[in-house]
Design a protein around this motif. Structure first.
Motif, PDB file in Angstrom:
ATOM      1  N   GLY A 274       3.339   1.596  -9.017  1.00 44.01           N
ATOM      2  CA  GLY A 274       2.195   1.294  -9.878  1.00 44.01           C
ATOM      3  C   GLY A 274       1.450   0.097  -9.301  1.00 44.01           C
ATOM      4  O   GLY A 274       2.066  -0.862  -8.833  1.00 44.01           O
ATOM      5  N   TRP A 275       0.142   0.161  -9.304  1.00 43.37           N
ATOM      6  CA  TRP A 275      -0.658  -0.894  -8.681  1.00 43.37           C
ATOM      7  C   TRP A 275      -0.602  -2.204  -9.455  1.00 43.37           C
ATOM      8  O   TRP A 275      -0.800  -3.268  -8.892  1.00 43.37           O
ATOM      9  CB  TRP A 275      -2.112  -0.431  -8.511  1.00 43.37           C
ATOM     10  N   ALA A 276      -0.306  -2.146 -10.740  1.00 45.35           N
ATOM     11  CA  ALA A 276      -0.228  -3.361 -11.550  1.00 45.35           C
ATOM     12  C   ALA A 276       1.209  -3.861 -11.689  1.00 45.35           C
ATOM     13  O   ALA A 276       1.448  -4.848 -12.390  1.00 45.35           O
ATOM     14  CB  ALA A 276      -0.826  -3.111 -12.929  1.00 45.35           C
ATOM     15  N   ASP A 277       2.161  -3.201 -11.031  1.00 42.54           N
ATOM     16  CA  ASP A 277       3.561  -3.609 -11.090  1.00 42.54           C
ATOM     17  C   ASP A 277       3.731  -4.982 -10.431  1.00 42.54           C
ATOM     18  O   ASP A 277       3.044  -5.322  -9.463  1.00 42.54           O
ATOM     19  CB  ASP A 277       4.425  -2.568 -10.369  1.00 42.54           C
ATOM     20  N   GLY A 278       4.643  -5.762 -10.953  1.00 39.58           N
ATOM     21  CA  GLY A 278       4.873  -7.112 -10.442  1.00 39.58           C
ATOM     22  C   GLY A 278       5.260  -7.130  -8.971  1.00 39.58           C
ATOM     23  O   GLY A 278       4.846  -8.019  -8.220  1.00 39.58           O
TER      24      GLY A 278
ATOM     25  N   PHE B 119       1.097  -8.194  -2.509  1.00 39.95           N
ATOM     26  CA  PHE B 119      -0.302  -8.530  -2.194  1.00 39.95           C
ATOM     27  C   PHE B 119      -0.489 -10.047  -2.114  1.00 39.95           C
ATOM     28  O   PHE B 119      -1.192 -10.543  -1.230  1.00 39.95           O
ATOM     29  CB  PHE B 119      -1.261  -7.926  -3.231  1.00 39.95           C
ATOM     30  N   ALA B 120       0.133 -10.769  -3.013  1.00 40.50           N
ATOM     31  CA  ALA B 120       0.029 -12.242  -2.986  1.00 40.50           C
ATOM     32  C   ALA B 120       0.671 -12.809  -1.726  1.00 40.50           C
ATOM     33  O   ALA B 120       0.115 -13.720  -1.092  1.00 40.50           O
ATOM     34  CB  ALA B 120       0.690 -12.832  -4.232  1.00 40.50           C
TER      35      ALA B 120
ATOM     36  N   VAL C 225       0.836  -1.200   0.000  1.00 43.62           N
ATOM     37  CA  VAL C 225       0.000   0.000   0.000  1.00 43.62           C
ATOM     38  C   VAL C 225       0.878   1.260   0.000  1.00 43.62           C
ATOM     39  O   VAL C 225       0.543   2.256  -0.629  1.00 43.62           O
ATOM     40  CB  VAL C 225      -0.964  -0.017   1.217  1.00 43.62           C
ATOM     41  N   GLU C 226       1.996   1.183   0.701  1.00 41.64           N
ATOM     42  CA  GLU C 226       2.902   2.335   0.727  1.00 41.64           C
ATOM     43  C   GLU C 226       3.600   2.545  -0.612  1.00 41.64           C
ATOM     44  O   GLU C 226       3.732   3.670  -1.088  1.00 41.64           O
ATOM     45  CB  GLU C 226       3.951   2.135   1.823  1.00 41.64           C
ATOM     46  N   GLN C 227       4.057   1.467  -1.241  1.00 43.06           N
ATOM     47  CA  GLN C 227       4.830   1.578  -2.468  1.00 43.06           C
ATOM     48  C   GLN C 227       3.973   1.525  -3.736  1.00 43.06           C
ATOM     49  O   GLN C 227       4.453   1.878  -4.802  1.00 43.06           O
ATOM     50  CB  GLN C 227       5.879   0.457  -2.532  1.00 43.06           C
ATOM     51  N   GLY C 228       2.720   1.096  -3.616  1.00 45.31           N
ATOM     52  CA  GLY C 228       1.843   0.972  -4.776  1.00 45.31           C
ATOM     53  C   GLY C 228       1.747   2.226  -5.621  1.00 45.31           C
ATOM     54  O   GLY C 228       1.879   2.153  -6.854  1.00 45.31           O
ATOM     55  N   PRO C 229       1.539   3.401  -5.014  1.00 47.18           N
ATOM     56  CA  PRO C 229       1.469   4.613  -5.841  1.00 47.18           C
ATOM     57  C   PRO C 229       2.772   4.916  -6.582  1.00 47.18           C
ATOM     58  O   PRO C 229       2.760   5.436  -7.685  1.00 47.18           O
ATOM     59  CB  PRO C 229       1.163   5.719  -4.829  1.00 47.18           C
ATOM     60  N   ARG C 230       3.894   4.570  -5.982  1.00 46.33           N
ATOM     61  CA  ARG C 230       5.186   4.850  -6.600  1.00 46.33           C
ATOM     62  C   ARG C 230       5.511   3.829  -7.684  1.00 46.33           C
ATOM     63  O   ARG C 230       5.974   4.185  -8.763  1.00 46.33           O
ATOM     64  CB  ARG C 230       6.271   4.838  -5.523  1.00 46.33           C
TER      65      ARG C 230
END
Length: 177
Positions: free
Chosen positions: A22-26, A32-33, A15-20
């Motif tokens: 990208g939410w679809a980044d591996g 998340f997995a 959640v912290e790094q998602g915006p940086r």
């Protein structure tokens, strides 16, 4: 506890790094997995621990327990957000000192006290919690949207009333029921 850590740490980091990233980044999806796998491990560990579990899963079969705790999580998130953001808004946008911003939190505290004096005894005496719970959730939605409308030109009294409503809701829908 290790399974809970494996669940929560990757989720928080994602959640912290998602915006940086990208939410679809591996990397984000992998975190998340990993968090989901940790959740599965945690639930299996809780089931295996039976009565000694951190969160005994049979308790969630009771609808009163499940609904109450679900509402408590939502109310807690809204109130935590208000307690975190409102003083910053008052200092950075309205130009209040930290002391003045802290004093502007008094309406929220007053709302908590008033709700505790009304909702707690009512629910204890009558045993009726659903109306109080639903009313509290409805007020929480109103208060949350109200906080979303605060702007630089919003009078302080309106901000105080919104904080009071949020405090009333936090006790009414949260602890007292």
């Amino acid at each position: 506890m290790l399974a809970l850590i494996i669940c929560l740490l990757p989720l928080l980091f994602a959640v912290e790094q998602g915006p940086r990233w990208g939410w679809a980044d591996g990397r984000t999806l992998a975190l998340f997995a990993l968090g989901a796998a940790g959740l599965v491990l945690f639930l299996l560990a809780q089931k295996r621990a039976a009565d000694a579990a951190l969160l005994p899963t049979p308790m969630f079969r009771n609808p009163v327990f499940s609904v109450y705790n679900g509402v408590n999580v939502l109310v807690g998130a809204a109130v935590f957000g208000a307690l975190s953001v409102l003083p910053l808004h008052l200092q950075l946008v309205k130009g209040l000192s930290p002391t003045e911003a802290g004093l502007m939190m008094l309406p929220q505290t007053l709302g908590i006290v008033v709700a505790g004096r009304i909702a707690g005894p009512y629910v204890t005496r009558s045993g009726r919690y659903k109306g109080v719970l639903l009313g509290g959730v409805a007020l929480m939605v109103v208060a949350t949207f109200w906080f979303g409308t605060l702007a630089a030109d919003t009078p302080l009294w309106r901000t105080g009333v919104a904080a009071g409503v949020m405090g009333f809701v936090s006790d009414c829908a949260g602890r007292s029921c």
